[in-house]
Design a protein around this motif. Sequence first.
Motif, PDB file in Angstrom:
ATOM      1  N   LEU A 234      -1.433   0.981  37.773  1.00 44.68           N
ATOM      2  CA  LEU A 234      -1.410   1.559  36.428  1.00 44.68           C
ATOM      3  C   LEU A 234      -0.946   3.012  36.457  1.00 44.68           C
ATOM      4  CD1 LEU A 234      -4.791   0.115  35.096  1.00 44.68           C
ATOM      5  CD2 LEU A 234      -2.495  -0.807  34.808  1.00 44.68           C
ATOM      6  N   TYR A 235      -0.412   3.435  37.616  1.00 48.16           N
ATOM      7  CA  TYR A 235      -0.038   4.830  37.795  1.00 48.16           C
ATOM      8  C   TYR A 235       1.181   5.183  36.954  1.00 48.16           C
ATOM      9  CZ  TYR A 235       1.348   9.039  40.326  1.00 48.16           C
ATOM     10  OH  TYR A 235       1.718  10.312  40.670  1.00 48.16           O
ATOM     11  N   GLN A 236       1.068   6.220  36.141  1.00 45.54           N
ATOM     12  CA  GLN A 236       2.184   6.732  35.342  1.00 45.54           C
ATOM     13  C   GLN A 236       3.029   5.633  34.716  1.00 45.54           C
ATOM     14  OE1 GLN A 236       4.339   9.643  37.619  1.00 45.54           O
ATOM     15  NE2 GLN A 236       2.707  11.131  37.300  1.00 45.54           N
ATOM     16  N   LEU A 237       2.432   4.912  33.798  1.00 42.24           N
ATOM     17  CA  LEU A 237       3.110   3.762  33.202  1.00 42.24           C
ATOM     18  C   LEU A 237       4.139   4.172  32.159  1.00 42.24           C
ATOM     19  CD1 LEU A 237       0.372   1.077  32.627  1.00 42.24           C
ATOM     20  CD2 LEU A 237       2.096   1.210  34.397  1.00 42.24           C
ATOM     21  N   SER A 238       3.879   5.309  31.490  1.00 42.43           N
ATOM     22  CA  SER A 238       4.673   5.652  30.325  1.00 42.43           C
ATOM     23  C   SER A 238       6.168   5.639  30.637  1.00 42.43           C
ATOM     24  CB  SER A 238       4.254   7.031  29.817  1.00 42.43           C
ATOM     25  OG  SER A 238       4.947   7.308  28.635  1.00 42.43           O
ATOM     26  N   GLY A 239       6.898   4.868  29.862  1.00 42.53           N
ATOM     27  CA  GLY A 239       8.348   4.858  29.989  1.00 42.53           C
ATOM     28  C   GLY A 239       8.891   4.041  31.143  1.00 42.53           C
ATOM     29  N   GLN A 240       8.016   3.513  32.001  1.00 40.46           N
ATOM     30  CA  GLN A 240       8.495   2.703  33.121  1.00 40.46           C
ATOM     31  C   GLN A 240       9.156   1.431  32.628  1.00 40.46           C
ATOM     32  OE1 GLN A 240       6.083   1.398  36.429  1.00 40.46           O
ATOM     33  NE2 GLN A 240       5.051   3.375  36.489  1.00 40.46           N
ATOM     34  N   GLN A 241      10.169   0.965  33.386  1.00 36.05           N
ATOM     35  CA  GLN A 241      10.775  -0.330  33.061  1.00 36.05           C
ATOM     36  C   GLN A 241      10.004  -1.403  33.816  1.00 36.05           C
ATOM     37  OE1 GLN A 241      12.971   0.746  30.376  1.00 36.05           O
ATOM     38  NE2 GLN A 241      13.972  -1.073  31.193  1.00 36.05           N
ATOM     39  N   LYS A 243      10.135  -5.568  34.877  1.00 36.19           N
ATOM     40  CA  LYS A 243      10.781  -6.890  34.829  1.00 36.19           C
ATOM     41  C   LYS A 243       9.703  -7.908  34.522  1.00 36.19           C
ATOM     42  CE  LYS A 243      14.958  -7.792  37.409  1.00 36.19           C
ATOM     43  NZ  LYS A 243      15.185  -6.741  38.424  1.00 36.19           N
ATOM     44  N   LEU A 244       9.908  -8.670  33.467  1.00 33.21           N
ATOM     45  CA  LEU A 244       8.884  -9.631  33.069  1.00 33.21           C
ATOM     46  C   LEU A 244       9.428 -11.036  33.074  1.00 33.21           C
ATOM     47  CD1 LEU A 244       7.496  -7.769  29.953  1.00 33.21           C
ATOM     48  CD2 LEU A 244       6.544  -7.764  32.242  1.00 33.21           C
ATOM     49  N   LEU A 245       8.530 -11.976  33.274  1.00 38.49           N
ATOM     50  CA  LEU A 245       8.885 -13.378  33.117  1.00 38.49           C
ATOM     51  C   LEU A 245       8.223 -13.859  31.836  1.00 38.49           C
ATOM     52  CD1 LEU A 245       8.446 -14.724  36.738  1.00 38.49           C
ATOM     53  CD2 LEU A 245      10.572 -14.457  35.478  1.00 38.49           C
ATOM     54  N   VAL A 246       9.030 -14.252  30.877  1.00 35.57           N
ATOM     55  CA  VAL A 246       8.479 -14.790  29.645  1.00 35.57           C
ATOM     56  C   VAL A 246       8.921 -16.237  29.552  1.00 35.57           C
ATOM     57  CG1 VAL A 246       8.305 -14.511  27.162  1.00 35.57           C
ATOM     58  CG2 VAL A 246       8.727 -12.526  28.612  1.00 35.57           C
ATOM     59  N   ALA A 247       7.963 -17.138  29.601  1.00 36.75           N
ATOM     60  CA  ALA A 247       8.236 -18.570  29.589  1.00 36.75           C
ATOM     61  C   ALA A 247       9.336 -18.917  30.596  1.00 36.75           C
ATOM     62  CB  ALA A 247       8.615 -19.043  28.181  1.00 36.75           C
ATOM     63  N   GLY A 248       9.217 -18.358  31.783  1.00 35.94           N
ATOM     64  CA  GLY A 248      10.172 -18.683  32.840  1.00 35.94           C
ATOM     65  C   GLY A 248      11.461 -17.873  32.791  1.00 35.94           C
ATOM     66  N   GLN A 249      11.705 -17.156  31.689  1.00 43.07           N
ATOM     67  CA  GLN A 249      12.934 -16.366  31.541  1.00 43.07           C
ATOM     68  C   GLN A 249      12.649 -14.917  31.959  1.00 43.07           C
ATOM     69  OE1 GLN A 249      15.979 -17.539  29.466  1.00 43.07           O
ATOM     70  NE2 GLN A 249      15.113 -19.403  30.376  1.00 43.07           N
ATOM     71  N   SER A 250      13.586 -14.340  32.700  1.00 40.91           N
ATOM     72  CA  SER A 250      13.419 -12.958  33.119  1.00 40.91           C
ATOM     73  C   SER A 250      13.881 -12.028  32.003  1.00 40.91           C
ATOM     74  CB  SER A 250      14.246 -12.722  34.385  1.00 40.91           C
ATOM     75  OG  SER A 250      14.034 -11.416  34.821  1.00 40.91           O
ATOM     76  N   LYS A 251      13.112 -10.996  31.778  1.00 41.96           N
ATOM     77  CA  LYS A 251      13.555  -9.994  30.803  1.00 41.96           C
ATOM     78  C   LYS A 251      13.010  -8.635  31.192  1.00 41.96           C
ATOM     79  CE  LYS A 251      10.610  -9.386  26.716  1.00 41.96           C
ATOM     80  NZ  LYS A 251      10.123  -9.919  25.454  1.00 41.96           N
ATOM     81  N   GLU A 252      13.657  -7.595  30.715  1.00 40.62           N
ATOM     82  CA  GLU A 252      13.222  -6.264  31.113  1.00 40.62           C
ATOM     83  C   GLU A 252      12.873  -5.464  29.872  1.00 40.62           C
ATOM     84  OE1 GLU A 252      14.896  -2.843  34.105  1.00 40.62           O
ATOM     85  OE2 GLU A 252      15.324  -4.944  34.461  1.00 40.62           O
ATOM     86  N   LEU A 253      11.783  -4.712  29.946  1.00 40.31           N
ATOM     87  CA  LEU A 253      11.490  -3.832  28.819  1.00 40.31           C
ATOM     88  C   LEU A 253      10.808  -2.588  29.321  1.00 40.31           C
ATOM     89  CD1 LEU A 253       8.259  -4.155  28.483  1.00 40.31           C
ATOM     90  CD2 LEU A 253       8.806  -6.033  26.974  1.00 40.31           C
ATOM     91  N   SER A 254      10.774  -1.559  28.478  1.00 43.46           N
ATOM     92  CA  SER A 254      10.075  -0.363  28.920  1.00 43.46           C
ATOM     93  C   SER A 254       8.665  -0.400  28.333  1.00 43.46           C
ATOM     94  CB  SER A 254      10.832   0.894  28.489  1.00 43.46           C
ATOM     95  OG  SER A 254      10.822   0.984  27.106  1.00 43.46           O
TER      96      SER A 254
END
Length: 404
Positions: A234-241, A243-254
């Motif tokens: 949880l270190y310095q989360l603000s603004g970090q990108q 990579k997430l898996l949403v229903a098996g699909q890869s996506k990136e968000l900040s």
Amino acid sequence: MNPNINPTAQAVDNVLIYIFGFSLLLLLGITVATIYLVIKYRRSKYPEPTSEVHGSFWLETLWTVLPTLIVLTMFWYGWTNYLGLRNVPEGAMEVKATARMWSWQFEYPDGRKTSKLFVPVGQPVKVTMTSVDVLHNFFIPAFRIKRDTVPGMETYVWFQATEPGSYDIFCAEYCGTGHSAMITSVEALPPEEYATWAQPQPPSAEPRGLIVLQEQGCTGCHSLDGSDGIGPSLYQLSGQQRKLLVAGQSKELSIDEDYLRRAIREPEAEIVSGYDPIMPAYDSDTLSEEDLQAVIDYLLGKATVPAAPKPDASVLLQENGCLGCHSQDGSEMVGPTFKGLGSREVVIERDGKEERIKVDRDYLLRALKQPKVDLVKGYPPIMPAADYLSTEELDAIVEHLLKQ
Ligand code: CUA
């Protein structure tokens, strides 16, 4: 009850020693007798049977009755001691324990919550337990107590610490990836120390969000310093990108507030790449909206630290013994009175010369920190320097004295 003997540990140890002792005695007796008879009546010495015994009423009765009695005493001894573990003594302090993947939370009668279990030495403690997800097991080896925690059900144990110290608490039921990390401790404090600990806390200097993270056991899986754990740090989360898996699909968000809210309320919806989908959801029953907001603010670096309460000067004067030498009503004591100090001039002696100075902030600070520098004429140089006080405390005292 001997206060130096831990009641639950003693109960279990006694039964263990009793049963183990008898077992050892029988094992040795039977083994020695067998070896003796095998050697003594070996075929080379006695090729033919030496006797024709077909039964003995007394012998058979003896070896039936005796073992039965022994086993019954084991049962009786075990049962009475087991009842001792189940019957909580009167006057026990009650604590609620909640197990979750993979941390423990303890709640005290006044609503206070901790991740370690704080107890006073010498008082029985009843721990009522439940689990919010799967089976866990509350195990304190030092006190020989162990009990499952079951979702939707309450179980309990009791114990009494007899020595101050820190005792391990383990989870003794395999409960997933973080099982082996589900460790905390009993902190047994002497009664006076416990009383101090149990007093209502002044507003903490730590941000609320951090306290919630610790209370809820989040830090068991998520580090705060960037080191890898069961879950992402949880270190310095603000603004970090991320990579997430949403229903098996890869996506990136900040990372932003909306993302964190989803990650806590419905963690299984979006999984950070490289981690297992094992975080339990924190619904509003477990984590109030207010606490959630505090956590999010903290994680995004927006948390504000509540201002520490201002030190109370009159309490400080009392606690530090100032009033033993300085009166507040104008009467003469060992040192000059505090009365009218703010509007007074004092005659001081410096390097043998007399000087008349107005009492102000600077003078009072000097008088507190280096009382022997500007000695008020007519008083002995005996005041100890109050340099152990913090700047805030000194300020509070000076401000208070100037108003006298
Ligand atoms: Cu909880 Cu193992």
